[in-house]
Design a protein around this motif. Structure first.
Motif, PDB file in Angstrom:
ATOM      1  N   ILE A 263       0.838  -1.200   0.000  1.00  0.00           N
ATOM      2  CA  ILE A 263       0.000   0.000   0.000  1.00  0.00           C
ATOM      3  C   ILE A 263       0.872   1.250   0.000  1.00  0.00           C
ATOM      4  CG2 ILE A 263      -1.673   1.337   1.343  1.00  0.00           C
ATOM      5  CD1 ILE A 263      -2.755  -1.387   2.364  1.00  0.00           C
ATOM      6  N   ALA A 264       1.925   1.224   0.827  1.00  0.00           N
ATOM      7  CA  ALA A 264       2.814   2.380   0.916  1.00  0.00           C
ATOM      8  C   ALA A 264       3.500   2.664  -0.425  1.00  0.00           C
ATOM      9  CB  ALA A 264       3.856   2.146   2.006  1.00  0.00           C
ATOM     10  N   LEU A 265       3.908   1.612  -1.114  1.00  0.00           N
ATOM     11  CA  LEU A 265       4.543   1.790  -2.426  1.00  0.00           C
ATOM     12  C   LEU A 265       3.608   2.503  -3.404  1.00  0.00           C
ATOM     13  CD1 LEU A 265       6.460  -1.575  -2.989  1.00  0.00           C
ATOM     14  CD2 LEU A 265       7.455   0.727  -3.074  1.00  0.00           C
ATOM     15  N   LYS A 266       2.359   2.099  -3.422  1.00  0.00           N
ATOM     16  CA  LYS A 266       1.391   2.735  -4.308  1.00  0.00           C
ATOM     17  C   LYS A 266       1.167   4.200  -3.918  1.00  0.00           C
ATOM     18  CE  LYS A 266      -1.093  -1.527  -5.433  1.00  0.00           C
ATOM     19  NZ  LYS A 266      -2.384  -2.257  -5.333  1.00  0.00           N
ATOM     20  N   MET A 267       1.134   4.476  -2.607  1.00  0.00           N
ATOM     21  CA  MET A 267       0.936   5.851  -2.150  1.00  0.00           C
ATOM     22  C   MET A 267       2.134   6.728  -2.479  1.00  0.00           C
ATOM     23  SD  MET A 267      -0.960   5.170   1.523  1.00  0.00           S
ATOM     24  CE  MET A 267      -1.428   6.901   1.752  1.00  0.00           C
ATOM     25  N   VAL A 268       3.333   6.143  -2.372  1.00  0.00           N
ATOM     26  CA  VAL A 268       4.547   6.878  -2.744  1.00  0.00           C
ATOM     27  C   VAL A 268       4.509   7.227  -4.232  1.00  0.00           C
ATOM     28  CG1 VAL A 268       7.048   6.660  -3.087  1.00  0.00           C
ATOM     29  CG2 VAL A 268       6.016   5.981  -0.913  1.00  0.00           C
ATOM     30  N   GLU A 269       4.125   6.253  -5.070  1.00  0.00           N
ATOM     31  CA  GLU A 269       4.063   6.470  -6.513  1.00  0.00           C
ATOM     32  C   GLU A 269       3.051   7.559  -6.869  1.00  0.00           C
ATOM     33  OE1 GLU A 269       3.094   2.658  -8.023  1.00  0.00           O
ATOM     34  OE2 GLU A 269       5.102   1.805  -7.693  1.00  0.00           O
ATOM     35  N   GLY A 271       2.380  10.140  -4.936  1.00  0.00           N
ATOM     36  CA  GLY A 271       2.804  11.421  -4.391  1.00  0.00           C
ATOM     37  C   GLY A 271       2.233  11.776  -3.023  1.00  0.00           C
ATOM     38  N   PHE A 272       1.736  10.801  -2.257  1.00  0.00           N
ATOM     39  CA  PHE A 272       1.246  11.084  -0.913  1.00  0.00           C
ATOM     40  C   PHE A 272       2.406  11.528  -0.023  1.00  0.00           C
ATOM     41  CE2 PHE A 272      -2.345   8.774  -2.448  1.00  0.00           C
ATOM     42  CZ  PHE A 272      -3.417   9.113  -1.642  1.00  0.00           C
ATOM     43  N   VAL A 273       2.108  12.409   0.929  1.00  0.00           N
ATOM     44  CA  VAL A 273       3.130  12.851   1.869  1.00  0.00           C
ATOM     45  C   VAL A 273       3.363  11.755   2.905  1.00  0.00           C
ATOM     46  CG1 VAL A 273       2.598  15.289   1.567  1.00  0.00           C
ATOM     47  CG2 VAL A 273       1.430  13.988   3.366  1.00  0.00           C
ATOM     48  N   ILE A 274       4.553  11.746   3.505  1.00  0.00           N
ATOM     49  CA  ILE A 274       4.948  10.686   4.424  1.00  0.00           C
ATOM     50  C   ILE A 274       3.991  10.561   5.613  1.00  0.00           C
ATOM     51  CG2 ILE A 274       6.726  10.003   6.101  1.00  0.00           C
ATOM     52  CD1 ILE A 274       8.828  10.889   4.145  1.00  0.00           C
ATOM     53  N   GLU A 275       3.531  11.684   6.150  1.00  0.00           N
ATOM     54  CA  GLU A 275       2.656  11.652   7.327  1.00  0.00           C
ATOM     55  C   GLU A 275       1.370  10.887   7.053  1.00  0.00           C
ATOM     56  OE1 GLU A 275       4.227  14.273   6.192  1.00  0.00           O
ATOM     57  OE2 GLU A 275       5.657  14.601   7.845  1.00  0.00           O
ATOM     58  N   ASP A 276       0.803  11.078   5.855  1.00  0.00           N
ATOM     59  CA  ASP A 276      -0.442  10.371   5.504  1.00  0.00           C
ATOM     60  C   ASP A 276      -0.188   8.871   5.319  1.00  0.00           C
ATOM     61  OD1 ASP A 276      -1.886  12.689   5.608  1.00  0.00           O
ATOM     62  OD2 ASP A 276      -1.792  13.078   3.453  1.00  0.00           O
ATOM     63  N   ILE A 277       0.977   8.529   4.749  1.00  0.00           N
ATOM     64  CA  ILE A 277       1.311   7.105   4.547  1.00  0.00           C
ATOM     65  C   ILE A 277       1.474   6.416   5.900  1.00  0.00           C
ATOM     66  CG2 ILE A 277       2.967   5.491   3.545  1.00  0.00           C
ATOM     67  CD1 ILE A 277       3.652   7.626   1.461  1.00  0.00           C
TER      68      ILE A 277
END
Length: 293
Positions: A263-269, A271-277
């Motif tokens: 899930i984190a990989l998809k959020m990084v791709e 452009g989600f900010v680290i705090e939301d991840i």
């Protein structure tokens, strides 16, 4: 006072699914009527057993490099049919293969040591009856608690060979209540599954065979030596269960962590900010920074 002592003082009857109890209730001269009755109810008229003789349970390989087999209970009836009765408490990866290996040893043992030509491969029946306490076969329906297996022709379903039978009794799938016990077999399975819960023998489980079962299973009827053997056997069961529970828990944690990383990989791709991840995955900031590289 430790947990083991507390349990033994509050339990009237022994746990049938530990090695000592399983053999006491099914593999002694006193317990012969119990096993004969249980087998006859299991076969439902397909076979009728009038007597059994217990045999050796240790079957070493013919050569030192060949694996052997040790059965929980092994007996032969008056017709020469062989019965292997086993208890399997936890899931084993190659359980089906083990079942076939066990039955193959009971088959190969029938070969005479001398002139095999006169024997002409005239095999007697071999049955493996396995009580599965804490797991079910992965491909069996949850609505059934007995899997009765034989060799059959695949496209017709017609029995090809009826002298080799595997019977798996999945205790987790047996969920009947006392008012739902319509057959003697159901009563037997209920007695075995709930034996440690009884304070006394219930009226709906009566008759000479059940009287013998409850008498042999009564903790107060054990000698001091038998109690020590039972306690060791029970402790081994607890220890093994703790190991299995820990392995399952670790597997679940690993699976959850791997899903969080996906899930984190998809959020990084995206452009989600680290705090939301962090909020959505419970991963640490350091773990997420590694994914961003």
């Amino acid at each position: 006072m430790n947990m083991q002592a507390d349990l033994n003082q509050t339990t009237t009857y022994i746990d049938p699914f530990v090695d000592f109890s399983f053999k006491r209730l099914l593999a002694t001269e006193e317990s012969k009527p119990i096993l004969i009755g249980l087998l006859n109810h299991l076969f439902k008229g397909r076979k009728y057993i009038i007597d059994i003789e217990y045999g050796k349970t240790d079957f070493p390989g013919e050569i030192s490099e060949e694996g052997g087999a040790v059965f929980d209970v092994f007996c032969t009836d008056a017709d020469g049919s062989k019965f292997i009765i086993e208890i399997q408490r936890g899931y084993q990866k190659h359980f089906k293969e083990r079942a076939l290996f066990y039955t193959s040893r009971a088959i190969s043992e029938q070969a005479p040591k001398g002139n095999r030509k006169e024997w002409a491969y005239n095999l007697t029946e071999v049955y493996l009856i396995a009580f599965l306490e804490d797991f079910c076969l992965p491909d069996s329906p949850r609505s059934e608690y007995i899997q009765d297996i034989c060799l059959a022709i695949r496209h017709t379903g017609k029995i090809f060979y009826d002298k080799l039978n595997l019977i798996f009794i999945e205790m987790l799938n047996f969920v009947k209540k006392p008012v739902e016990l319509y057959t003697d077999l159901e009563k037997w399975l209920y007695a075995f599954k709930h034996l440690t819960e009884f304070k006394k023998q219930p009226e709906y489980l009566n008759g000479p065979e059940f009287d013998r079962l409850f008498n042999l299973a009564k903790y107060a009827n054990l000698t001091a030596e038998e109690r020590a053997m039972y306690n060791r056997s029970l402790k081994q069961k607890w220890d093994n269960k703790n190991v299995m529970d820990y392995a399952v828990a670790q597997g679940e944690l690993k699976g959850k962590h791997e899903r969080s990383i996906e899930i984190a990989l998809k959020m990084v791709e995206q452009g989600f900010v680290i705090e939301d991840i962090i909020k959505l995955t419970d991963l640490t900031k350091e773990e997420i920074l590694v994914l961003k590289k």
